[in-house]
Motif scaffolding. Structure first.
Motif, PDB file in Angstrom:
ATOM      1  N   ALA A   1       0.827  -1.219   0.000  1.00  0.00           N
ATOM      2  CA  ALA A   1       0.000   0.000   0.000  1.00  0.00           C
ATOM      3  C   ALA A   1       0.862   1.271   0.000  1.00  0.00           C
ATOM      4  CB  ALA A   1      -0.953  -0.011   1.188  1.00  0.00           C
ATOM      5  N   THR A   2       1.892   1.313   0.826  1.00  0.00           N
ATOM      6  CA  THR A   2       2.727   2.522   0.895  1.00  0.00           C
ATOM      7  C   THR A   2       3.406   2.780  -0.442  1.00  0.00           C
ATOM      8  OG1 THR A   2       3.121   2.177   3.254  1.00  0.00           O
ATOM      9  CG2 THR A   2       4.685   3.601   2.073  1.00  0.00           C
ATOM     10  N   ARG A   3       3.982   1.734  -1.010  1.00  0.00           N
ATOM     11  CA  ARG A   3       4.682   1.873  -2.286  1.00  0.00           C
ATOM     12  C   ARG A   3       3.691   2.279  -3.386  1.00  0.00           C
ATOM     13  NH1 ARG A   3       6.733  -1.512  -6.413  1.00  0.00           N
ATOM     14  NH2 ARG A   3       5.609  -3.331  -5.633  1.00  0.00           N
ATOM     15  N   PHE A   4       2.487   1.713  -3.339  1.00  0.00           N
ATOM     16  CA  PHE A   4       1.480   2.042  -4.349  1.00  0.00           C
ATOM     17  C   PHE A   4       1.014   3.497  -4.230  1.00  0.00           C
ATOM     18  CE2 PHE A   4      -3.080   2.326  -5.538  1.00  0.00           C
ATOM     19  CZ  PHE A   4      -2.927   2.132  -6.905  1.00  0.00           C
ATOM     20  N   VAL A   5       0.684   3.925  -3.007  1.00  0.00           N
ATOM     21  CA  VAL A   5       0.219   5.309  -2.828  1.00  0.00           C
ATOM     22  C   VAL A   5       1.310   6.275  -3.276  1.00  0.00           C
ATOM     23  CG1 VAL A   5      -0.445   7.062  -1.124  1.00  0.00           C
ATOM     24  CG2 VAL A   5      -1.459   4.764  -1.017  1.00  0.00           C
ATOM     25  N   ASN A   6       2.534   5.993  -2.939  1.00  0.00           N
ATOM     26  CA  ASN A   6       3.611   6.890  -3.354  1.00  0.00           C
ATOM     27  C   ASN A   6       3.832   6.876  -4.871  1.00  0.00           C
ATOM     28  OD1 ASN A   6       4.625   8.611  -1.451  1.00  0.00           O
ATOM     29  ND2 ASN A   6       6.670   7.695  -1.413  1.00  0.00           N
ATOM     30  N   HIS A   7       3.409   5.810  -5.526  1.00  0.00           N
ATOM     31  CA  HIS A   7       3.532   5.693  -6.989  1.00  0.00           C
ATOM     32  C   HIS A   7       2.496   6.581  -7.705  1.00  0.00           C
ATOM     33  CE1 HIS A   7       3.908   3.892 -10.944  1.00  0.00           C
ATOM     34  NE2 HIS A   7       2.701   3.363 -10.902  1.00  0.00           N
TER      35      HIS A   7
ATOM     36  N   LEU B   1      -6.263  15.437  -4.016  1.00  0.00           N
ATOM     37  CA  LEU B   1      -6.838  14.599  -2.971  1.00  0.00           C
ATOM     38  C   LEU B   1      -6.074  14.729  -1.664  1.00  0.00           C
ATOM     39  CD1 LEU B   1      -5.695  10.930  -3.486  1.00  0.00           C
ATOM     40  CD2 LEU B   1      -4.899  12.751  -4.966  1.00  0.00           C
ATOM     41  N   LEU B   2      -6.707  14.224  -0.614  1.00  0.00           N
ATOM     42  CA  LEU B   2      -6.049  14.063   0.681  1.00  0.00           C
ATOM     43  C   LEU B   2      -5.744  12.590   0.879  1.00  0.00           C
ATOM     44  CD1 LEU B   2      -8.265  16.270   3.063  1.00  0.00           C
ATOM     45  CD2 LEU B   2      -6.103  16.889   1.950  1.00  0.00           C
ATOM     46  N   VAL B   3      -4.553  12.296   1.422  1.00  0.00           N
ATOM     47  CA  VAL B   3      -4.229  10.927   1.806  1.00  0.00           C
ATOM     48  C   VAL B   3      -4.071  10.882   3.324  1.00  0.00           C
ATOM     49  CG1 VAL B   3      -2.564   9.050   1.661  1.00  0.00           C
ATOM     50  CG2 VAL B   3      -3.148  10.364  -0.399  1.00  0.00           C
ATOM     51  N   TYR B   4      -4.893  10.047   3.957  1.00  0.00           N
ATOM     52  CA  TYR B   4      -4.822   9.822   5.398  1.00  0.00           C
ATOM     53  C   TYR B   4      -3.949   8.595   5.643  1.00  0.00           C
ATOM     54  CZ  TYR B   4      -8.770  13.032   6.175  1.00  0.00           C
ATOM     55  OH  TYR B   4      -9.586  14.139   6.246  1.00  0.00           O
ATOM     56  N   LYS B   5      -2.854   8.782   6.378  1.00  0.00           N
ATOM     57  CA  LYS B   5      -1.982   7.641   6.684  1.00  0.00           C
ATOM     58  C   LYS B   5      -2.528   6.906   7.897  1.00  0.00           C
ATOM     59  CE  LYS B   5       2.795   6.214   6.960  1.00  0.00           C
ATOM     60  NZ  LYS B   5       4.064   6.490   6.282  1.00  0.00           N
ATOM     61  N   GLY B   6      -2.749   5.602   7.732  1.00  0.00           N
ATOM     62  CA  GLY B   6      -3.448   4.813   8.746  1.00  0.00           C
ATOM     63  C   GLY B   6      -2.655   4.581  10.006  1.00  0.00           C
ATOM     64  N   PHE B   7      -3.369   4.184  11.067  1.00  0.00           N
ATOM     65  CA  PHE B   7      -2.727   3.878  12.345  1.00  0.00           C
ATOM     66  C   PHE B   7      -2.175   2.460  12.356  1.00  0.00           C
ATOM     67  CE2 PHE B   7      -5.424   7.482  13.265  1.00  0.00           C
ATOM     68  CZ  PHE B   7      -4.559   8.282  13.990  1.00  0.00           C
ATOM     69  N   THR B   8      -2.594   1.669  11.378  1.00  0.00           N
ATOM     70  CA  THR B   8      -1.967   0.359  11.207  1.00  0.00           C
ATOM     71  C   THR B   8      -1.122   0.440   9.944  1.00  0.00           C
ATOM     72  OG1 THR B   8      -3.942  -0.365  10.016  1.00  0.00           O
ATOM     73  CG2 THR B   8      -3.805  -0.923  12.350  1.00  0.00           C
ATOM     74  N   PRO B   9      -0.059  -0.334   9.842  1.00  0.00           N
ATOM     75  CA  PRO B   9       0.824  -0.246   8.670  1.00  0.00           C
ATOM     76  C   PRO B   9       0.078  -0.598   7.386  1.00  0.00           C
ATOM     77  CG  PRO B   9       1.857  -1.514  10.442  1.00  0.00           C
ATOM     78  CD  PRO B   9       0.425  -1.315  10.835  1.00  0.00           C
TER      79      PRO B   9
END
Lengths: 361, 125
Positions: free
Chosen positions: A63-69, A99-107
């Motif tokens: 997910a992190t790599r995808f959102v940053n892509h 858009l806004l990206v909310y970074k989750g409390f779980t990885p």
């Protein structure tokens, strides 16, 4: 047939002027009127039904790599509970959406909040670019309502009226979760404020509680006048497939030092070589009002641009506009003129942030 | 339900006319101001401007939109209301007291084609 938000009945009962927006039948103004609603947000507090906005969740090991892509800002620099603003770009640097990206409390857990008009397009875009990433995309837009509570008294309203004392501890662009709810210190008005995401039934209950407490309901009319004064872009007007973040002066939200993201190469070229046009602020030195679509000219009447949004600013009582102009005429202080109903009015390039914002840092 | 005053004449484009001898006093109807919302700017003609019936003589601008004003009669502008130019919200507050322009009519007979209160009520109902 336009879609209805979960608060539609209330808008009609309150006597709002309704109009189609982004495929939804939305309140433009309530009987108080746009000026009173605008002033409520600037001086006290107002609330908006923004349930039409889209909520897309991204989960999975990549997910992190995808959102940053797919995102121009750098989500690896955000901590859990932080929110970043940015854009999704086409490879040529045009904007799919902001858009806004909310970074989750779980990885590896993210919430993407996107413009109502773009929900389907964005979801398709995300799916189409997810190949090679182990992610699950979940468009939950229809399950969530959203209320924006904005203005200097918004913290008081959220903590006392809604009984969420923890909201006082939020900095701007951070959030927390409660059972079935997300409370974030965000907004689109230039004032301090909160946005509360909740399921449909809970959203209705929150809205009614706020109405009972006397909070002014505010329509999309003043949402636009408020965001405009604060220098904030609206997708479709100041950002689009043809208007890149570099042209719009939003490079600060595009982290070109990131390893990669879709559109990065195009932005690098635009930064290095310049763009043909730039988005600028304009002040018309008269009471006449520059409207979207009006021509922007040099004092010699050569057309060099077009107004994208313009108003008689309610807070500042000045005739102001965003305009997309040829870069040769975009420097601060450049003398221009705007053609308004076949008369021309002198104008000048000024900074886009017309109103000094009041965020809780 | 918007307010309509008996004794005035109306155009289909929502202007009202009060006849005072050869002078037509012109404003906009309650329906027009309520459709527009908060009016923030009045684009006025100048004294002495010649205007045709049905011709554009100015515009009202609300926060969101600009609406052209059309003259219900032909003639020459003899007065513009400085009070509403300075404070356009007067039109929202009372559209029938706060006139916009006065026109010296060139053909008073044109008034016969305007609507009376009852006929105008049919249009905005």
């Amino acid at each position: 047939m336009d879609k209805l938000t979960c608060l539609h009945d209330s808008h009609v009962a309150l006597g709002a002027v309704m109009s189609p927006f982004a495929g939804f039948d939305m309140p433009i103004r309530y009987p108080a009127g746009i000026i009173a609603e605008h002033n409520a947000v600037r001086t006290k507090v107002g609330m908006f039904d923004v349930s039409h906005m889209g909520e897309i969740f991204v989960d999975g090991p990549d997910a992190t790599r995808f959102v940053n892509h797919i995102f121009t800002n750098d989500i690896t620099k955000a901590a859990a509970g932080e929110i970043l603003y940015g854009m999704m770009l086409y490879p040529d640097g045009g904007v799919v959406d902001d858009l806004l990206v909310y970074k989750g409390f779980t990885p590896e857990h993210y919430l993407l909040v996107v413009n109502a008009a773009n929900i389907d397009k964005d979801y398709e875009w995300l799916l189409g670019n997810a190949e090679g990433f182990d992610v699950v995309l979940d468009n939950q837009s229809e399950s969530w309502g959203q209320i924006a509570i904005q203005g200097p008294e918004s913290e008081d309203v959220v903590t006392r009226v809604l009984g969420i004392p923890a909201a006082a501890g939020l900095r701007f662009y951070t959030y927390f979760e409660m059972p079935g709810m997300i409370v974030s210190r965000t907004g689109y008005t230039g004032e301090d404020g909160f946005e509360i995401y909740a399921p449909v039934e809970k959203t209705r209950a929150l809205w009614q509680t706020l109405l009972d407490a006397g909070v002014q309901p505010c329509g999309l009319g003043c949402r636009d006048t408020l965001r405009f004064e604060a220098g904030l872009p609206l997708y479709g007007d100041e950002l689009s497939a043809e208007i890149s973040p570099v042209m719009a002066g939003l490079s600060i939200f595009c982290k070109l030092d990131k390893e990669e993201f879709i559109g990065k190469e195009a932005l690098l070229e635009q930064k290095a070589g310049g763009t043909a046009r730039k988005l600028v602020g304009i002040e018309v030195l008269d009471r006449a009002i520059p409207r979207a679509g009006y021509s922007v000219e040099t004092p010699e009447a050569e057309v060099v641009g077009v107004v994208t949004t313009g108003y008689r600013s309610i807070t500042l009582d000045r005739s102001l506009a965003f305009a997309l102009v040829d870069s040769a005429h975009a420097a601060l202080g450049t003398a221009l003129q705007v053609r308004i109903r076949n008369k021309v009015f002198p104008a000048q390039v000024i900074k886009k942030r017309f109103y000094q914002t009041n965020y809780k840092k | 339900m918007s307010k309509i005053i008996e004794g005035l004449l109306y155009s289909e484009s929502h202007e009202w006319v009060k006849i005072d001898g050869n002078v037509a006093i012109i404003g906009v109807s309650d329906f027009a101001q309520s459709e527009l919302g908060d009016i923030t700017y009045v684009d006025m003609p100048s004294d002495g401007d010649e205007i045709e019936k049905g011709g554009e003589f100015g515009a009202l601008e609300s926060v969101k939109t600009a609406a052209d004003l059309y003259s219900p009669v032909s003639g020459t502008v003899v007065a513009t209301n400085r009070a509403v130019e300075d404070d356009p919200s007067l039109i929202n507050a009372d559209p029938y007291t706060n006139w916009i322009i006065k026109i010296e009519m060139s053909d008073k007979g044109e008034c016969n084609s305007l609507l009376d209160a009852a006929a105008y009520a049919q249009i905005v109902k």
